[in-house]
Design an enzyme around this catalytic site. Sequence first.
Site, PDB file in Angstrom:
ATOM      1  N   GLY A  57       0.796  -1.239   0.000  1.00 47.76           N
ATOM      2  CA  GLY A  57       0.000   0.000   0.000  1.00 47.76           C
ATOM      3  C   GLY A  57       0.818   1.272   0.000  1.00 47.76           C
ATOM      4  N   SER A  58       0.194   2.342   0.470  1.00 41.08           N
ATOM      5  CA  SER A  58       0.798   3.671   0.421  1.00 41.08           C
ATOM      6  C   SER A  58       2.063   3.739   1.255  1.00 41.08           C
ATOM      7  CB  SER A  58      -0.194   4.710   0.934  1.00 41.08           C
ATOM      8  OG  SER A  58       0.486   5.880   1.336  1.00 41.08           O
ATOM      9  N   THR A  59       3.043   4.464   0.716  1.00 41.90           N
ATOM     10  CA  THR A  59       4.297   4.592   1.437  1.00 41.90           C
ATOM     11  C   THR A  59       4.142   5.409   2.713  1.00 41.90           C
ATOM     12  OG1 THR A  59       4.869   6.537   0.152  1.00 41.90           O
ATOM     13  CG2 THR A  59       5.680   4.426  -0.658  1.00 41.90           C
ATOM     14  N   GLY A  60       3.015   6.089   2.859  1.00 45.97           N
ATOM     15  CA  GLY A  60       2.736   6.775   4.116  1.00 45.97           C
ATOM     16  C   GLY A  60       2.643   5.805   5.282  1.00 45.97           C
TER      17      GLY A  60
END
Lengths: 404, 404, 139, 139
Positions: free
Chosen positions: D65-68
Amino acid sequence: MRLTAEEQKMLDGAYGETVKRSMKVLVALGEIYGADHMIEIKNVHSPGVSYRVAGNAGLGYVEDASKDATFRVPLTLNTIGIDAQDWEKIGFPEEFARKQLELSEAYERMGAIPTNSCTPYLNGNLPMFGEHVAWGESSAVAFVNSVIGARTNREGGPTALAAAITGRVPAYGYHLDENRKGTHLIRVEMELKTDKDFAVLGYFGGKLAGKDVPVIEGITRRPTLENFKALGAALASAGAVALYHVVGFTPEAPTRQAVIGDDVEPVIFDQAAYDKVCAKFSLKGNVDFVVLGCPHVSIVEFEEIANLVRGKKLKSALWVCTSRMVRDLADRMGFVKDIEDAGGEIVCDTCPVLCATLTQRGYKTVATNSGKMAHYAPGLWKLQPVLLNTWECIQTAIDGKWGE
Amino acid sequence: MRLTAEEQKMLDGAYGETVKRSMKVLVALGEIYGADHMIEIKNVHSPGVSYRVAGNAGLGYVEDASKDATFRVPLTLNTIGIDAQDWEKIGFPEEFARKQLELSEAYERMGAIPTNSCTPYLNGNLPMFGEHVAWGESSAVAFVNSVIGARTNREGGPTALAAAITGRVPAYGYHLDENRKGTHLIRVEMELKTDKDFAVLGYFGGKLAGKDVPVIEGITRRPTLENFKALGAALASAGAVALYHVVGFTPEAPTRQAVIGDDVEPVIFDQAAYDKVCAKFSLKGNVDFVVLGCPHVSIVEFEEIANLVRGKKLKSALWVCTSRMVRDLADRMGFVKDIEDAGGEIVCDTCPVLCATLTQRGYKTVATNSGKMAHYAPGLWKLQPVLLNTWECIQTAIDGKWGE
Amino acid sequence: MSQEKLLQGRCIVEGQVEGEALVTNDAISFMGTIDPKTGYVIERKHEIEGACLKGKILVFPMSKGSTGGSYMLYDLVKNGVGPLGIVNREAESIVVIGAIVSGLPMVDRIDISQIQTGDYIYLNATEGTARVVPKAMRA
Amino acid sequence: MSQEKLLQGRCIVEGQVEGEALVTNDAISFMGTIDPKTGYVIERKHEIEGACLKGKILVFPMSKGSTGGSYMLYDLVKNGVGPLGIVNREAESIVVIGAIVSGLPMVDRIDISQIQTGDYIYLNATEGTARVVPKAMRA
Ligand code: F3S
Ligand code: F3S
């Protein structure tokens, strides 16, 4: 990994905790990906700068970093979650806007250049052929790797930050010659004219190549910058393509032999393949919302849109997304007025994929010329999409509907 | 020349007198230079848009053209003769300013994009590798041909105008593969660090190569965009270089073999050659005027300058020349204030070479990091020049003098 | 030298004109060297400083200098003080463009050493010829 | 399954911790799936929906998923509701970065099918080992 004396100093904490932590991240990634040294990078384009993506966690992290670090190399900011000037008028929530501005300020304290755009290469951050950079934002990565021939992996927010703080990335992936060759061959057997056509090809190629390197042959008319922009954005969102080659046009692909050799069987992209992709985005009927500018429009696209809407009245909402700098130029040329007079909105700094929210507007359907926007719209905002070329998008906005 | 049906229509007057005249010009040039067909171009960057260069004759011509023609392809405007917003404050004569604005408006009526800058590639006009364009402004021509690998001859104001009106140029010169090979080989045997160092190399290479194609080998550290900008501007003004190659770095020069072969004896550029060029621009003593931004500064250079002047008071006048768009970005980053607080001036849209006049300021001496500016300053404004690197320029501005 | 001559060159801009020759062996940079209101050559120390282009067949080796020179030729002709036609040794783009946009008949590849100021020229640019009647014969 | 096991993997982030295992065979996308204030997994239908990360050794195949997501791990730890350590089948950059910036000991290349929620883990990330005491033995 072999580190230079300076890199070792960073890792040892001589420049403070944040630099140390950043270097640690890069060394660990380097070891995971088998890099044996670091590369000095020229600049960074940072994704993950919309508060909707970064969240409070990202905000806290970046604020912490900004207390004891600054950027060693220039860093431009990708698309944020609001129009930094007109967020109130557009209707983005104040709480979100406040957080976004805090996040942007934290980046700017470290030296970030507030381009707030996914087309930094049109806004003064122009990498050179063969130059190593650390870019995020998938559409920009695809452009800079493929069309300009600079070298970057697909960086996320945290690695882009670490790269800017240290000026380094580990030497792996698309930084190395051996990984820049093609893996999939697509032969185009139809004429491509509009940005939409290139977006459709990109969607097709992205699904095919996944995160690998598609090579496209059979294109006879030179793609424009805008065509490449549309192609790359779709390749990078329908798949996770960071690098592609168009034989005869992109700088590393003078011939097919140079990038993929002669032994790969091509997959054919013809009218049937084209139609099959379009069928996925083929809403008919009322259209609430028309989006142009994914990736952000160039001044050339801005003019094209202004010419199409001049003197018209739009029934659908229209967003033209771009950078502040392109907007200001377009304003001097009268195009902002043309679009606003017709009832369209110029939205700077953000876009429907990265903005705070669209739900307050209650839209159900969207027309766009962007493969990336069409791809994300249903999942993100429950918008049924139709993929059209630019003039069809404007016609749709004028009529308030498509295809009936 | 073989013309397409559309080109023949233009020549026959189907699109009016100005289109006809423009096509006639291009056909005549094509015949003189042995072109056998026309090439469609993607965009134009037009020189000759300063009223000081165009004069009343140019103003009249462009105004006449604007009565019955518009541009077929995007055209960006080069540096004009005034700061379009702050000309009064800077002290440019009103009569000149009025004429300049008329000239700019005539261009804009035909669709010109008012970048007013010699770095259009940092301001949204980004040609692609291998793309055919029609650019003027010698420093921009050198950049776009050499560093980006697009293809243009050195167009003047009239041909750039004709090219934009028809969307064509005759196929000769640097549009053709066979003319893009190197003619002179320069081997660099010293380390080049600053933009000044690259400007000195450019001055040396320009004198050597004249209007031919120098190939530079022996550079080990990758030049930055700013280095290339400085190099090209000097090559193009000390000589009339429109295309150069740097072995290992510019896109058409992966190896020496690829661009010039192995049989050419290199001319050596070493410390002695470097010192000999510098000796030409080696004023010592009082310095009235310091000029940075020839070519126009990037946001990266803007930041560098702001960092150097922050909190200082300048004794010499300082001009930082740039485009409006870079200025606005720098303004948001606080750099405009830094420079103005120190007593420097941000000058947009123009520069000391193309502006209305400098004589009202009574300067006698100038320090600059630009080989092009140093080259033109004595002849144009009787300014004795000294060529320094950026931080030496700022130190000079702080001290009001150099080298005593 | 007192014989009529037919010089053959190349057509650059079609047309036929006749008039007195104004000849210089210096290259001409039109920009800044001619007063566009009067047609007089104002460049200091130019071989034909002080001469007026108006009504003349201008004979010179080639053009040089700023590309704005093309506009200057246009302006001169528009102001009614330009030359009638142009004869060059080698056509260079500045004067070519200027001649085209102002509709001046022009030929190049002419041995201009065969012509002197005051000679009378029948210029048939379409055919690429200049028939020169020497001043001596006219007198 | 009721025997103590020593699993050998690879050190990603150094350190030694011990604690109860929280195991999932689903990849974890940290962004949007965990409440950063409480450490509870809030993603609908996730295999461990409703579980709390706080004080656990988090065992899962890989991040996605998102690198956040890296930031989310940092935030959880900063808020005192994060896991104590991480065991992965394959280290992926999102969790690696998160573990480094929040100082969580982490190993990968572990056969996570050998571990169940409730097992007690002595994680010596420096050595790359996880000593697993099965729940059955602890009970
Ligand atoms: S960042 Fe740009 S590429 Fe599209 S999704 Fe937003 S406009
Ligand atoms: S146009 Fe630009 S290159 Fe120098 S002379 Fe003026 S700043």
